[in-house]
Design a protein around this motif. Structure first.
Motif, PDB file in Angstrom:
ATOM      1  N   TYR A  46      -2.497 -14.342  -3.993  1.00 24.05           N
ATOM      2  CA  TYR A  46      -1.567 -13.689  -4.847  1.00 24.05           C
ATOM      3  C   TYR A  46      -2.447 -13.507  -6.117  1.00 24.05           C
ATOM      4  CZ  TYR A  46       1.606 -14.155  -8.782  1.00 24.05           C
ATOM      5  OH  TYR A  46       2.175 -13.940  -9.825  1.00 24.05           O
ATOM      6  N   ALA A  47      -2.217 -12.354  -6.888  1.00 24.43           N
ATOM      7  CA  ALA A  47      -2.968 -12.138  -8.397  1.00 24.43           C
ATOM      8  C   ALA A  47      -2.140 -12.722  -9.261  1.00 24.43           C
ATOM      9  CB  ALA A  47      -2.961 -10.398  -8.306  1.00 24.43           C
ATOM     10  N   ILE A  48      -2.712 -13.800  -9.703  1.00 21.34           N
ATOM     11  CA  ILE A  48      -1.988 -14.653 -10.488  1.00 21.34           C
ATOM     12  C   ILE A  48      -1.802 -13.982 -12.022  1.00 21.34           C
ATOM     13  CG2 ILE A  48      -4.148 -15.791 -11.538  1.00 21.34           C
ATOM     14  CD1 ILE A  48      -2.496 -18.268 -11.336  1.00 21.34           C
ATOM     15  N   LYS A  49      -2.617 -12.934 -12.599  1.00 20.07           N
ATOM     16  CA  LYS A  49      -2.270 -12.325 -13.473  1.00 20.07           C
ATOM     17  C   LYS A  49      -0.994 -11.518 -13.686  1.00 20.07           C
ATOM     18  CE  LYS A  49      -4.342  -7.627 -13.204  1.00 20.07           C
ATOM     19  NZ  LYS A  49      -4.914  -7.668 -11.770  1.00 20.07           N
ATOM     20  N   ALA A  50      -0.234 -11.602 -12.591  1.00 24.01           N
ATOM     21  CA  ALA A  50       0.857 -10.776 -12.686  1.00 24.01           C
ATOM     22  C   ALA A  50       1.922 -11.845 -13.114  1.00 24.01           C
ATOM     23  CB  ALA A  50       1.308 -10.204 -11.313  1.00 24.01           C
ATOM     24  N   ILE A 189      -7.806  -0.459  -5.579  1.00 22.71           N
ATOM     25  CA  ILE A 189      -7.715   0.833  -6.296  1.00 22.71           C
ATOM     26  C   ILE A 189      -6.633   1.147  -7.368  1.00 22.71           C
ATOM     27  CG2 ILE A 189      -8.692   2.008  -4.425  1.00 22.71           C
ATOM     28  CD1 ILE A 189      -5.721   2.726  -3.454  1.00 22.71           C
ATOM     29  N   GLY A 190      -5.874   0.018  -7.794  1.00 19.98           N
ATOM     30  CA  GLY A 190      -4.860   0.347  -8.912  1.00 19.98           C
ATOM     31  C   GLY A 190      -3.611  -0.376  -8.339  1.00 19.98           C
ATOM     32  N   SER A 191      -2.646   0.098  -9.273  1.00 21.57           N
ATOM     33  CA  SER A 191      -1.327  -0.882  -9.435  1.00 21.57           C
ATOM     34  C   SER A 191      -0.058  -0.064  -9.130  1.00 21.57           C
ATOM     35  CB  SER A 191      -1.303  -1.986 -10.329  1.00 21.57           C
ATOM     36  OG  SER A 191      -0.473  -2.705 -10.215  1.00 21.57           O
ATOM     37  N   GLN A 192       1.077  -0.391  -8.827  1.00 20.33           N
ATOM     38  CA  GLN A 192       2.421   0.151  -8.739  1.00 20.33           C
ATOM     39  C   GLN A 192       2.187   1.585  -7.806  1.00 20.33           C
ATOM     40  OE1 GLN A 192       5.111  -0.503  -8.947  1.00 20.33           O
ATOM     41  NE2 GLN A 192       6.427   1.541  -9.130  1.00 20.33           N
ATOM     42  N   VAL A 225      -8.950  -5.698   0.336  1.00 19.55           N
ATOM     43  CA  VAL A 225      -8.879  -4.463  -0.105  1.00 19.55           C
ATOM     44  C   VAL A 225      -7.789  -4.497  -1.456  1.00 19.55           C
ATOM     45  CG1 VAL A 225      -8.762  -3.488   2.138  1.00 19.55           C
ATOM     46  CG2 VAL A 225      -6.853  -4.925   1.756  1.00 19.55           C
ATOM     47  N   GLY A 226      -7.782  -5.797  -1.898  1.00 21.93           N
ATOM     48  CA  GLY A 226      -7.085  -5.811  -3.182  1.00 21.93           C
ATOM     49  C   GLY A 226      -5.681  -5.783  -3.066  1.00 21.93           C
ATOM     50  N   GLY A 227      -4.953  -5.439  -4.433  1.00 17.85           N
ATOM     51  CA  GLY A 227      -3.322  -5.399  -4.026  1.00 17.85           C
ATOM     52  C   GLY A 227      -2.901  -3.984  -4.387  1.00 17.85           C
ATOM     53  N   GLY A 228      -1.969  -3.775  -5.086  1.00 18.34           N
ATOM     54  CA  GLY A 228      -1.356  -2.381  -5.794  1.00 18.34           C
ATOM     55  C   GLY A 228      -0.119  -2.050  -5.142  1.00 18.34           C
ATOM     56  N   LEU A 229       0.605  -2.381  -4.221  1.00 17.49           N
ATOM     57  CA  LEU A 229       1.701  -2.254  -3.741  1.00 17.49           C
ATOM     58  C   LEU A 229       2.822  -2.025  -4.777  1.00 17.49           C
ATOM     59  CD1 LEU A 229       3.654  -1.354  -1.413  1.00 17.49           C
ATOM     60  CD2 LEU A 229       3.870  -3.886  -0.839  1.00 17.49           C
ATOM     61  N   GLY A 230       3.445  -1.012  -4.931  1.00 18.50           N
ATOM     62  CA  GLY A 230       4.538  -0.847  -5.968  1.00 18.50           C
ATOM     63  C   GLY A 230       5.805  -1.548  -5.565  1.00 18.50           C
ATOM     64  N   PHE A 265      -5.994  -9.738   1.369  1.00 21.95           N
ATOM     65  CA  PHE A 265      -5.052  -8.874   0.290  1.00 21.95           C
ATOM     66  C   PHE A 265      -5.092  -9.791  -0.999  1.00 21.95           C
ATOM     67  CE2 PHE A 265      -4.334  -7.917   4.725  1.00 21.95           C
ATOM     68  CZ  PHE A 265      -4.001  -6.512   4.582  1.00 21.95           C
ATOM     69  N   GLU A 266      -4.795  -8.714  -2.042  1.00 20.29           N
ATOM     70  CA  GLU A 266      -4.634  -9.690  -3.419  1.00 20.29           C
ATOM     71  C   GLU A 266      -3.368  -8.845  -4.045  1.00 20.29           C
ATOM     72  OE1 GLU A 266      -9.354  -9.970  -4.184  1.00 20.29           O
ATOM     73  OE2 GLU A 266      -8.263  -8.530  -5.272  1.00 20.29           O
ATOM     74  N   LEU A 267      -2.235  -9.040  -3.338  1.00 23.63           N
ATOM     75  CA  LEU A 267      -1.080  -8.592  -3.995  1.00 23.63           C
ATOM     76  C   LEU A 267      -0.374  -9.043  -5.323  1.00 23.63           C
ATOM     77  CD1 LEU A 267       1.227  -7.472  -1.046  1.00 23.63           C
ATOM     78  CD2 LEU A 267      -0.131  -6.022  -2.566  1.00 23.63           C
ATOM     79  N   GLY A 268      -0.044  -8.649  -6.308  1.00 22.27           N
ATOM     80  CA  GLY A 268       0.465  -9.409  -7.570  1.00 22.27           C
ATOM     81  C   GLY A 268       1.860  -8.990  -7.605  1.00 22.27           C
TER      82      GLY A 268
END
Ligand SMILES: *Cc1c(COP(=O)(O)O)cnc(C)c1O
Length: 388
Positions: A46-50, A189-192, A225-230, A265-268
């Motif tokens: 979990y991307a805790i900055k969210a 690659i980015g967010s939302q 692969v990071g996060g970014g799902l909107g 994965f890193e979804l926030g």
């Protein structure tokens, strides 16, 4: 499920504050885990900055997720909330020496390294401590995301990550360093991001890079692969849970993992956005010649996304059943950008009404500031409200 608001309970707390619907958060985590359950090599951090409020961290920890951090303070918050150090990934273009030392001392899982100078400093600090730091290289895949320019991160003009053209150089550098151990490759690659084709493009790029690595006999353990799902900011009440299945299907179908590889994965945002609402009180209704303003007691100090990204959050009047009227909903801060939205329809508002600004669970409380000498907002779950 649909979101319901316990209005009588909400009236008992001093505004503005964050209200977290923990039931919805748990259902979101269940949906997430359902998609991951058939893959024992998938890991979610979990991307805790969210949102780093312990109220939301607890169910996330109980669901067995790890943490993605971008600062030393976030590592401390994650440890304090009971996440094991081995579940922590640490990214960020500008890691300070003390943050690197903290990560090494507490034994985080992995540093996601974003440049050659950072790699050298990390190797040197680890050497001084007699440790070997596990690392992923954050590669900038030059994949555009169809999202707001301020939250795209995977283009070569963005400050994040190592250029693909330098990837093999850096890999060979790591082989010569005695105090770093190359675990894998990292991307974000980015967010939302709502267009799943952006994630498909990332998968294809990773496949190309892995083919090139195969040709050189290089094999890594981790692909992150990071996060970014909107999330659906327009219809949060109808779509409270993000498109988890579509998101994971992309990776299941398009990413070619090698034997024994782990996919991280890193979804926030997708995990916490919909469970949080900013609850605010109408202070004044000002009827100007052309505009009606609902002036509320929350401002961009509590939720900066509209001012920073031009983001839209759905706003509802929790305490009025009057016919709809049109308002600009604005805060008290001395900046014109302190506007939550313009020309929106609300049940007619009067002084004292409670408004809920929805989908505020991600990048809301965590981005709050004290501008104008305001107090940082509090966050409550229903049980905290009922307990007092
Ligand atoms: C911000 C961030 C994330 C999470 O992004 P969301 O859009 O909230 O899912 C994941 N990884 C890294 C490295 C980040 O900086």
């Amino acid at each position: 499920m649909t979101q319901t608001f316990p209005v009588d309970a909400l009236k008992t707390k001093a505004t503005p504050y964050y209200y977290y619907n923990i039931q919805l958060l748990k259902e979101t985590l269940t949906a997430l885990k359902k998609e991951m359950s058939s893959h024992d090599n998938y890991y979610m951090h979990y991307a805790i900055k969210a949102n780093a409020n312990p109220i939301v961290l607890k169910p996330i920890r109980e669901a067995g997720l790890g943490i993605d951090c971008v600062s030393g303070g976030e590592i401390e918050a994650a440890l304090k909330a009971g996440f094991p150090a081995e579940s922590i990934m640490f990214a960020g273009v500008g890691k300070a020496d003390w943050e690197i030392e903290l990560g090494i001392d507490c034994g985080i899982r992995c540093f996601n390294v974003e440049s050659i100078p950072e790699l050298e400093v990390l190797n040197e600090i680890a050497h001084r401590k007699g440790k070997v730091a596990d690392i992923c290289l954050r590669i900038n895949p030059n994949v555009g995301a169809h999202t707001h320019a301020n939250i795209t991160t995977g283009l070569s003009e963005n400050k994040f990550g190592i250029d693909m053209a330098h990837m093999f150089d850096v890999i060979h550098r790591t082989e010569q360093m005695s105090n770093v151990n190359l675990l894998g490759l990292h991307f974000h690659i980015g967010s939302q991001i709502l267009d799943m084709n952006d994630f498909v493009a990332l998968c294809k790029r990773i496949n190309e890079l892995q083919d090139q690595m195969d040709a050189q006999g290089i094999r890594v353990k981790i692909i992150d692969v990071g996060g970014g799902l909107g999330v659906d900011y327009d219809n949060p009440l109808k779509n409270p849970i993000p498109a988890m299945k579509e998101f994971f299907d992309v990776y299941n179908k398009h990413l070619k993992l090698r034997e024994g590889q782990e996919l991280h994965f890193e979804l926030g945002r997708a995990i916490v956005a919909q469970c949080g609402s900013l609850i605010t009180k109408v202070l004044y209704v000002k009827d100007n010649t052309n505009k009606k303003f609902a002036i509320v007691d929350a401002g961009f100090t509590e939720l900066i996304r509209p001012a920073l990204y031009g983001a839209h959050h759905k706003i509802i009047n929790l305490t009025s059943n009057e016919p709809l009227d049109t308002y600009d909903v604005v805060g008290p801060i001395c900046e014109s950008s302190d506007t939550f939205d313009t020309d929106i329809q609300l049940n007619a508002a009067k002084r004292g009404d409670l408004l809920a600004i929805l989908s505020a669970g991600a990048y809301g409380e965590s981005m709050a500031s004290c501008y104008n000498c305001r107090k940082l907002p509090k966050g409550y779950a229903l049980e905290d409200i009922m307990a007092d």
